[in-house]
Design a protein around this motif. Sequence first.
Motif, PDB file in Angstrom:
ATOM      1  N   PHE A 318       0.880  -1.175   0.000  1.00 34.16           N
ATOM      2  CA  PHE A 318       0.000   0.000   0.000  1.00 34.16           C
ATOM      3  C   PHE A 318       0.913   1.219   0.000  1.00 34.16           C
ATOM      4  CE2 PHE A 318      -2.674   3.264   1.843  1.00 34.16           C
ATOM      5  CZ  PHE A 318      -3.960   2.960   1.408  1.00 34.16           C
ATOM      6  N   ARG A 319       1.008   1.909  -1.139  1.00 34.42           N
ATOM      7  CA  ARG A 319       1.927   3.046  -1.248  1.00 34.42           C
ATOM      8  C   ARG A 319       1.192   4.363  -1.079  1.00 34.42           C
ATOM      9  NH1 ARG A 319       5.649   1.495  -6.432  1.00 34.42           N
ATOM     10  NH2 ARG A 319       3.608   1.307  -7.385  1.00 34.42           N
ATOM     11  N   ILE A 320       1.796   5.241  -0.299  1.00 36.54           N
ATOM     12  CA  ILE A 320       1.233   6.560  -0.040  1.00 36.54           C
ATOM     13  C   ILE A 320       2.246   7.607  -0.453  1.00 36.54           C
ATOM     14  CG2 ILE A 320       0.315   8.121   1.718  1.00 36.54           C
ATOM     15  CD1 ILE A 320      -0.229   5.684   3.461  1.00 36.54           C
ATOM     16  N   ASN A 321       1.788   8.589  -1.213  1.00 36.06           N
ATOM     17  CA  ASN A 321       2.629   9.732  -1.539  1.00 36.06           C
ATOM     18  C   ASN A 321       2.290  10.841  -0.549  1.00 36.06           C
ATOM     19  OD1 ASN A 321       3.746  12.104  -2.584  1.00 36.06           O
ATOM     20  ND2 ASN A 321       3.581  11.373  -4.681  1.00 36.06           N
ATOM     21  N   PHE A 322       3.232  11.155   0.370  1.00 41.40           N
ATOM     22  CA  PHE A 322       2.925  12.123   1.418  1.00 41.40           C
ATOM     23  C   PHE A 322       2.746  13.534   0.869  1.00 41.40           C
ATOM     24  CE2 PHE A 322       4.214   8.858   4.460  1.00 41.40           C
ATOM     25  CZ  PHE A 322       3.238   9.038   5.425  1.00 41.40           C
ATOM     26  N   SER A 323       3.305  13.800  -0.307  1.00 41.89           N
ATOM     27  CA  SER A 323       3.055  15.106  -0.920  1.00 41.89           C
ATOM     28  C   SER A 323       1.591  15.214  -1.337  1.00 41.89           C
ATOM     29  CB  SER A 323       3.976  15.308  -2.134  1.00 41.89           C
ATOM     30  OG  SER A 323       5.310  15.427  -1.719  1.00 41.89           O
ATOM     31  N   ASP A 413      -4.806  10.194  -6.471  1.00 40.42           N
ATOM     32  CA  ASP A 413      -3.515  10.840  -6.681  1.00 40.42           C
ATOM     33  C   ASP A 413      -2.436  10.345  -5.730  1.00 40.42           C
ATOM     34  OD1 ASP A 413      -4.553  12.352  -8.720  1.00 40.42           O
ATOM     35  OD2 ASP A 413      -4.950  14.110  -7.470  1.00 40.42           O
ATOM     36  N   CYS A 414      -2.810   9.919  -4.520  1.00 42.26           N
ATOM     37  CA  CYS A 414      -1.769   9.654  -3.524  1.00 42.26           C
ATOM     38  C   CYS A 414      -1.743   8.225  -3.000  1.00 42.26           C
ATOM     39  CB  CYS A 414      -1.889  10.636  -2.352  1.00 42.26           C
ATOM     40  SG  CYS A 414      -3.319  10.362  -1.290  1.00 42.26           S
ATOM     41  N   ILE A 415      -2.583   7.337  -3.505  1.00 41.98           N
ATOM     42  CA  ILE A 415      -2.630   5.972  -2.996  1.00 41.98           C
ATOM     43  C   ILE A 415      -2.580   4.978  -4.149  1.00 41.98           C
ATOM     44  CG2 ILE A 415      -4.106   4.263  -1.852  1.00 41.98           C
ATOM     45  CD1 ILE A 415      -5.060   6.430   0.006  1.00 41.98           C
ATOM     46  N   ASP A 416      -1.826   3.910  -3.932  1.00 42.87           N
ATOM     47  CA  ASP A 416      -1.695   2.828  -4.903  1.00 42.87           C
ATOM     48  C   ASP A 416      -1.513   1.537  -4.107  1.00 42.87           C
ATOM     49  OD1 ASP A 416      -0.912   1.241  -7.199  1.00 42.87           O
ATOM     50  OD2 ASP A 416       1.147   1.517  -6.524  1.00 42.87           O
ATOM     51  N   THR A 417      -2.221   0.486  -4.451  1.00 43.31           N
ATOM     52  CA  THR A 417      -2.134  -0.740  -3.661  1.00 43.31           C
ATOM     53  C   THR A 417      -2.308  -1.974  -4.521  1.00 43.31           C
ATOM     54  OG1 THR A 417      -3.032  -1.904  -1.741  1.00 43.31           O
ATOM     55  CG2 THR A 417      -4.604  -0.703  -3.097  1.00 43.31           C
TER      56      THR A 417
END
Length: 491
Positions: A318-323, A413-417
């Motif tokens: 589960f990837r999160i882009n903090f920007s 925009d900010c989550i990929d799983t």
Amino acid sequence: MREKNQHKIRTLIGWIVSIVQIVLSALVYILLVRADLLPTTLMAIAAVVLIVLILLFRLLMARKGKTIRFVIGLVLSLLVCVVLVVGSLYVSQLTDTLEVITETAEETTCVGVYVLDTDSAQSIEDVVDDTFGILESQEREAADNAIDQIDEETGALISYLEYEDTGALADALLDGECRAIILNEGFVDIIAEAEGYEDFDTQVREIASYEWKTVVEIEKTEDETEAAENNDVFIMYISGIDTSGGVSATGRSDTNILAVVNTETKQILLISTPRDYYIPLSISNGVKDKLTHAGIYGVQVSMDTLEMLYDIDINYYFRINFSGFEQLIDALGGITVESDYEFDVEPSYHFEQGTNYLSGIEALAFARERYSFSSGDRQRGKNQMAVIQGVIDALQSPSILRNFTGLMDSLEDCIDTSIPYSLLTGMVKDQLSSGTSWDVVSYSVDGTGSRATTYSMNRSLYVMIPDDDTVSYAQDLIEAVCAGETVTIEE
């Protein structure tokens, strides 16, 4: 006659509105079936409610000579139609967003062509006749792909020298041995971490960038995949990145959290591993590196490396882009986090010990800061888990409906799983059926600061030597949650 005509008109209007309500009710129900978010019981209740409302309002509008009842039925039916239209849009957008988040994942590799900042070159055409530097083995595929694109773009066959490690490649550029180097953009920050290279990112300038996408294929056996999909327990790797290239861009992972989820006991264990943990990567043949560097080689390497550290199988990522988190948190209307300390972040952010209500930009500052704490990155990991908890809490609030569209856009925009859509919806249905609250506990493994050379940069870098006792304790916690035990954390 006039009264008869009025009755015909009223009857026609009533039937038109009823037909619209029937069509919209059917549409909403179909969307709910497609979304697969509601348990069977709630789906049955939804069907009954929709049918009862149709019959009730049809009955009110069908009563001859009852003008007041007709008006009441008409108004209520129109109001229900409006609610159904809004509901259908919400359900459709939610389903589309979840499908985007869980669709076949891709990673974007970005490779740059760098020259010295004092160089007059402004584009790839200005250096195509000069000698380039590339890495001999590390990220060689990335360099070869970039070379192919350069050759195709310029029509020239470039010449290059090979260097055995990143430090040697940086020295070749700084010493004028080659005019340009081809390097994964994530390595520029790694070089700048090294002693004596702190100004590297300002000494060089990118004159061209090349990128390509690859499908992320999590390497699991058929037995492991079947066990994860049919089990009440799974382990997920949460990777927090902070890049301008988007959530799919490979790069250093500043947040490395394992979420051990037991859907039967309703407990989630979060294990945070510091970004500077000095351990072998899955691709480094036993050579140690900082955990954060694993992300440059792809999410699979990060997962495999943590599997080696904790002797576990990780089922999903589960990837999160903090920007991108800033936009998400603002769409939620802000979040509430608990801070262990009172501290300040330049230029103007102040956080109290205890409860803090944060906007997007404040939450990002809170999650990024580490220099205000004696424990440095360890406390930053705890703060990032607090931000994640704050977002989870806000997502459960009815207030999210105020900016639902913006929220869905932010999630894309900010989550990929790699979590399957069916698993997500299954958990939602189970939660709606049981209504049981989740118990979230967290633990951070520890270590001792030191300096050492790494697989990715053969120069002295700050690293954290793992505390084996804390790693062993984390392993015990993971095993206990997977076994169905309810754990508490002993700090």
